[in-house]
Design a protein around this motif. Structure first.
Motif, PDB file in Angstrom:
ATOM      1  N   UNK A  51     -20.946 -43.717 -25.705  1.00  0.00           N
ATOM      2  CA  UNK A  51     -21.770 -42.508 -25.707  1.00  0.00           C
ATOM      3  C   UNK A  51     -22.532 -42.358 -27.022  1.00  0.00           C
ATOM      4  N   UNK A  52     -21.933 -42.801 -28.127  1.00  0.00           N
ATOM      5  CA  UNK A  52     -22.623 -42.713 -29.405  1.00  0.00           C
ATOM      6  C   UNK A  52     -23.856 -43.588 -29.459  1.00  0.00           C
ATOM      7  N   UNK A  53     -23.774 -44.821 -28.976  1.00  0.00           N
ATOM      8  CA  UNK A  53     -24.942 -45.702 -28.965  1.00  0.00           C
ATOM      9  C   UNK A  53     -26.016 -45.170 -28.023  1.00  0.00           C
ATOM     10  N   UNK A  54     -25.605 -44.613 -26.885  1.00  0.00           N
ATOM     11  CA  UNK A  54     -26.590 -44.037 -25.978  1.00  0.00           C
ATOM     12  C   UNK A  54     -27.302 -42.849 -26.624  1.00  0.00           C
ATOM     13  N   UNK A  55     -26.541 -41.998 -27.317  1.00  0.00           N
ATOM     14  CA  UNK A  55     -27.171 -40.861 -27.984  1.00  0.00           C
ATOM     15  C   UNK A  55     -28.110 -41.326 -29.093  1.00  0.00           C
ATOM     16  N   UNK A  56     -27.700 -42.326 -29.848  1.00  0.00           N
ATOM     17  CA  UNK A  56     -28.547 -42.833 -30.931  1.00  0.00           C
ATOM     18  C   UNK A  56     -29.875 -43.340 -30.384  1.00  0.00           C
ATOM     19  N   UNK A  57     -29.828 -44.026 -29.262  1.00  0.00           N
ATOM     20  CA  UNK A  57     -31.065 -44.553 -28.679  1.00  0.00           C
ATOM     21  C   UNK A  57     -31.922 -43.446 -28.084  1.00  0.00           C
ATOM     22  N   UNK A  58     -31.339 -42.635 -27.229  1.00  0.00           N
ATOM     23  CA  UNK A  58     -32.129 -41.645 -26.496  1.00  0.00           C
ATOM     24  C   UNK A  58     -32.616 -40.522 -27.391  1.00  0.00           C
ATOM     25  N   UNK A  59     -31.741 -40.030 -28.258  1.00  0.00           N
ATOM     26  CA  UNK A  59     -32.121 -38.890 -29.084  1.00  0.00           C
ATOM     27  C   UNK A  59     -33.197 -39.267 -30.090  1.00  0.00           C
ATOM     28  N   UNK A  60     -33.087 -40.455 -30.701  1.00  0.00           N
ATOM     29  CA  UNK A  60     -34.115 -40.867 -31.656  1.00  0.00           C
ATOM     30  C   UNK A  60     -35.427 -41.195 -30.955  1.00  0.00           C
ATOM     31  N   UNK A  98     -20.959 -36.902 -33.594  1.00  0.00           N
ATOM     32  CA  UNK A  98     -20.163 -36.394 -34.720  1.00  0.00           C
ATOM     33  C   UNK A  98     -19.120 -35.391 -34.252  1.00  0.00           C
ATOM     34  N   UNK A  99     -19.490 -34.512 -33.324  1.00  0.00           N
ATOM     35  CA  UNK A  99     -18.509 -33.569 -32.776  1.00  0.00           C
ATOM     36  C   UNK A  99     -17.442 -34.297 -31.969  1.00  0.00           C
ATOM     37  N   UNK A 100     -17.883 -35.296 -31.175  1.00  0.00           N
ATOM     38  CA  UNK A 100     -16.903 -36.060 -30.403  1.00  0.00           C
ATOM     39  C   UNK A 100     -15.953 -36.828 -31.315  1.00  0.00           C
ATOM     40  N   UNK A 101     -16.419 -37.223 -32.502  1.00  0.00           N
ATOM     41  CA  UNK A 101     -15.528 -37.898 -33.454  1.00  0.00           C
ATOM     42  C   UNK A 101     -14.420 -36.962 -33.924  1.00  0.00           C
ATOM     43  N   UNK A 142     -11.685 -40.901 -44.425  1.00  0.00           N
ATOM     44  CA  UNK A 142     -11.274 -40.712 -43.030  1.00  0.00           C
ATOM     45  C   UNK A 142     -12.456 -40.878 -42.085  1.00  0.00           C
ATOM     46  N   UNK A 143     -12.198 -41.491 -40.956  1.00  0.00           N
ATOM     47  CA  UNK A 143     -13.293 -41.824 -40.049  1.00  0.00           C
ATOM     48  C   UNK A 143     -14.012 -40.603 -39.486  1.00  0.00           C
ATOM     49  N   UNK A 144     -13.393 -39.415 -39.325  1.00  0.00           N
ATOM     50  CA  UNK A 144     -14.179 -38.297 -38.785  1.00  0.00           C
ATOM     51  C   UNK A 144     -15.313 -37.851 -39.701  1.00  0.00           C
TER      52      UNK A 144
END
Length: 672
Positions: free
Chosen positions: A387-396, A437-440, A523-525
C-alpha cells in the motif's frame, strides 16, 4: 476499582502514606477537623479519613489490635492489585482506636434523589422529646436544589466547620451519634445506568460501600468515601425495581452491611419485618406525623407510638446501632470486623477473577505460537509495504499534475517565485506517504502488542548493510583518475593491480539518498517523518534560491543584451534599428531558454529525488521490521510482553495475595 485505588503500596507502611491526589484540599479539610464536644462527654475522633499530609504518620495502635493492624498492612503490600485502597485505609484507622473510640461510618444514600434520604436521616436522629432544631429544618427543607452531600457528626449546632467542596458538615447533638460514636453521610446513589455498562471502578458493591463524592459544579475527580454500613432509601416500587436492576450484575450478598428501605404506604395488616432481611418497607410521612404529634403534646404518646411503629422506623433505628459496640471479649467493633471480612472476600474474589482470566487466555484458541505470530507480522508488513508503494506512485502523480505544481512552470516564475517553497512544502506534507506514515504507527502498535521491540541495536551492522544500496557504499577507495597527469609510481601500480575493479556505473546515477535516517537505532515508525523533515530542510532552500537566481540572471542577461544593442545602434551608423534590436532579441531568447532548461531540469530532478527517497524509506522500514521479526527473538523474550517470566510472576502474586488474606483471617478470627 477507581484509578487511584489500584495504586497500592509496595512498602509495608505506604498504606498510610498514599494520598488521594485528585482532591487534596477536600480531604485535608475533612480530615483535620474535629468537632467540639461538651466537657461531660469524652472526646472521640470525628473522622477516620487518613490525612494526606501524614507522611510520617505513626498510629497509636492498641496492643490487642497490633497484630491485625500489621497483617492488614502486609495485605496492602502483597495484594496491591486486588483490593480497594480506600476501604483498607478505613479498616486500618478503625483498628487505631481503643475500644469504642473508633468511629463507625454509616451512609444513607437516596436512589437518584437525596431528599428522601435526608428526611429519613432526620427521623432516625431527632429527639422526639425535644423541640425542632435548626439542623432538622435544614435536612427537611431540602427542596432548595442543593445537591451536595451532607455529613452529620455529633456535636453542638454552633460548631464551626471549615468549608468543603464535597459535602456540608452539620453538627447534631444526637444521643444516637454520641453514644455509639457514629457519623452519617447523606448522599445519592445513581442507578440510571444499565448494569452491563457499569465499569469495574463503579461495580454495584463498590458504589454502595464506597460512595463517590463530587463538588456540585461537577469539576474534578470524584473522591471515594468508604463506609462501614449503608442504608439505601428508595421511594415507591419503581425505585426498588431500579435498585434491583442496578445490583443484578453483583453476585455478592452484603445484607450484613447494606439495608434497603423503600418508602411505601403502610400495609393494611401489620407485618413484623425480619432483622436479617435485605429490604424493609418504611413510611416517612407517617413517621413525620408521629414525631410532630409527640412534640405537640406529651399526651399524644399513644398516637406517637402507634404511628411510629406503623412507619417501621424502629426497625431501621435498631439496624443503625447494630454491631457498633464492642463486646467484652473483643476490642474490635463487629461492624469494623465485617468491613475487614468484606475486604478480604473482595480481595479473594479479585484474585480468583484474575486467575480465571489467565486460565481462559491460556485455553483460548487465539493463543498463537511464536512462528504464527512472526508469519502474521510479516503478512502485515507486506500489506503495508504494498500500500505504501501504491500511495507513493498515485499520490505523487496526482500532485505533479495538480494546479499548484503547474503554477511553478518556468514562465510563471516572474510572479510565482515567492511561492516555490510553499508549493514544495505542501507537496511533501500532504502528498508524500501521509497515509503510509499513519499505517506505520498502526503497524508499530501491532508489533508492540505482539511483544516485538521497535529496533534491534545489537544487530545494527547487519541491518545497515541490508538498508544502504551498494552504489552508495563509501568505504571502498575511489578508482584512479584517468585524466591524472601525475606519472604512476610502482606503489600505485601495485595497489591498482591488487584492487578489485569497481562495479560498472548504472545507466543513470541515483540521487543522493538520506541513508542516515534508515539506521536501525531510529525506531521504524519515525523514519518516514525523519525523511520528510530532512527533505524539507535540504531541498526546499536550494530550489527557492535557484528560482531567485535564475530570475536575476535572466534579467541581467536581457539588460546587458539590450544595452549592447543600443550601444551598437548609436555608435555605428552601419547598424540599423532592426539589426540592433536583433541583438537584444537574441540575448532575451538565450536567457529565457537557459532559464527554461535549468528550472525544468531542477523540477524534474526534484520529482525524481522525492520518488526515490520515498522508495528508499519504504525499503528501509520494511528491512528494519523484517529484521526485528526474524532476528529479534531475543528482544521479544527479554523486553516483550506475555513472556513466561511475566506469567510466573502473576502466579506468584496471586499466591502471595492468598497467603496474606489467610493470615488476616486467622488473626481476625482470634479477635472476634
Amino acid at each position: 476499582m477507581p484509578p487511584w485505588v489500584s495504586l497500592a503500596p509496595r512498602c509495608a507502611s505506604s498504606c498510610r502514606k498514599i494520598a488521594i491526589e485528585p482532591s487534596i484540599r477536600a480531604i485535608r479539610s475533612c480530615n483535620l477537623s474535629k468537632p467540639r464536644f461538651p466537657s461531660s462527654l469524652r472526646v472521640r475522633s470525628a473522622s477516620t479519613h487518613l490525612s494526606p499530609t501524614a507522611i510520617n504518620y505513626r498510629p497509636n495502635v492498641p496492643a490487642r489490635n497490633k497484630e491485625l493492624h500489621e497483617a492488614l498492612q502486609k495485605l496492602g503490600e502483597d495484594a496491591e492489585q486486588f483490593y480497594n485502597l480506600s476501604r483498607l485505609q478505613l479498616a486500618l484507622r478503625g483498628l487505631e482506636g481503643e475500644g469504642d473510640e473508633a468511629v463507625t461510618r454509616v451512609a444513607v444514600l437516596g436512589l437518584n434523589s437525596q431528599v428522601g434520604a435526608q428526611r429519613l436521616a432526620r427521623l432516625l436522629l431527632a429527639d422526639p422529646l425535644g423541640k425542632e432544631e435548626e439542623w432538622e429544618k435544614e435536612l427537611d427543607g431540602s427542596s432548595d436544589g442543593n445537591t451536595s452531600a451532607v455529613l452529620i457528626r455529633f456535636g453542638e449546632q454552633d460548631d464551626v466547620h471549615p468549608p468543603n467542596p464535597l459535602y456540608k458538615t452539620i453538627s447534631v447533638p444526637s444521643r444516637v451519634l454520641g453514644k455509639h460514636n457514629i457519623e452519617v453521610l447523606v448522599s445519592t446513589l445513581n442507578t440510571d445506568v444499565a448494569s452491563n455498562d457499569i465499569p469495574t471502578a463503579e461495580r454495584p458493591e463498590e458504589a454502595i460501600l464506597v460512595p463517590k463524592l463530587q463538588a456540585p459544579s461537577g469539576s474534578g475527580v470524584p473522591v471515594p468515601w468508604p463506609v462501614h454500613k449503608t442504608l439505601i432509601v428508595g421511594e415507591g416500587l419503581d425505585s426498588a425495581i431500579a435498585f434491583g436492576r442496578f445490583t443484578a450484575s453483583s453476585a455478592e450478598d452484603r445484607r450484613d452491611l447494606v439495608k434497603v428501605a423503600v418508602d411505601l404506604p403502610p400495609p393494611s395488616k401489620e407485618v413484623e419485618p425480619s432483622e436479617n432481611a435485605l429490604s424493609t418497607p418504611v413510611n416517612v410521612g407517617i413517621g413525620t406525623e408521629a414525631l410532630d404529634s409527640i412534640r405537640a403534646s406529651v399526651q399524644n404518646s399513644l398516637e406517637y407510638e402507634r404511628k411510629w411503629f406503623a412507619s417501621n422506623l424502629p426497625h431501621l433505628s435498631n439496624w443503625l446501632v447494630r454491631n457498633v459496640e464492642t463486646t467484652p471479649s473483643s476490642t474490635v467493633k463487629p461492624a469494623h470486623g465485617l468491613l475487614i471480612a468484606s475486604l478480604l472476600d473482595e480481595t479473594e474474589a479479585n484474585v480468583a477473577r484474575a486467575e480465571a482470566q489467565h486460565i481462559a487466555s491460556l485455553a483460548s484458541p487465539t493463543n498463537k505460537t511464536q512462528e504464527q505470530v512472526n508469519a502474521e507480522m510479516l503478512g502485515y508488513l507486506e500489506t503495508w509495504a504494498e500500500k505504501g508503494h501504491e500511495e507513493l506512485r498515485d499520490s505523487l502523480d496526482e500532485g505533479f499534475h495538480s494546479k499548484s505544481w503547474k503554477r511553478l512552470a518556468w514562465w510563471k516564475l516572474w510572479w510565482r517565485v515567492d511561492d516555490v517553497g510553499m508549493v514544495l512544502e505542501e507537496m511533501l506534507q500532504r502528498r508524500w506517504l501521509v497515509k503510509t506514515e499513519k499505517d506505520a504507527i498502526y503497524l508499530a502498535g501491532r508489533m508492540s502488542q505482539a511483544g516485538f521491540p521497535e529496533d534491534i541495536s545489537s544487530q545494527a551492522p547487519l541491518l545497515v548493510q541490508d538498508t544502504i544500496p551498494a552504489s552508495e557504499d563509501q568505504t571502498s577507495p575511489p578508482p584512479p583518475s584517468l585524466n591524472s597527469t601525475t606519472p604512476p609510481t610502482p606503489e600505485t601500480q601495485t595497489e591498482t593491480q591488487t584492487q578489485t575493479p569497481p562495479p560498472p556505473p548504472p545507466p543513470q546515477p541515483e540521487p543522493t539518498n538520506l541513508s542516515t535516517h534508515l539506521h536501525p537505532r531510529i525506531p521504524f515508525p519515525t523514519q518516514i517523518t525523519t525523511t520528510r523533515t530532512t527533505l524539507l530542510a535540504t531541498t526546499l532552500p536550494p530550489l527557492q534560491s535557484l528560482a531567485q537566481r535564475l530570475l536575476l540572471t535572466t534579467l541581467s542577461t536581457t539588460g546587458t543584451s539590450t544595452a549592447l544593442s543600443a550601444l551598437l545602434y548609436l555608435s555605428s551608423s552601419s547598424f540599423t534599428l532592426v539589426e540592433a534590436a536583433a541583438v537584444a532579441g537574441l540575448g532575451l531568447t538565450l536567457s529565457l531558454r537557459r532559464m527554461q532548461r535549468v528550472w525544468e531540469g531542477a523540477r524534474e530532478e526534484w520529482q525524481a529525488r522525492v520518488r526515490e527517497e520515498g522508495r528508499l524509506v519504504l525499503k528501509g522500514v520494511e528491512s528494519d521490521v523484517r529484521g526485528i521479526v526474524v532476528q529479534g527473538k531475543k528482544g521479544l523474550k527479554d523486553g516483550g510482553g506475555g513472556g513466561e517470566d511475566e506469567v510466573e510472576e502473576g502466579v506468584r502474586e496471586r499466591e502471595v495475595a492468598r497467603g496474606a488474606v489467610q493470615r488476616v483471617r486467622e488473626v481476625l478470627k482470634g479477635l472476634l
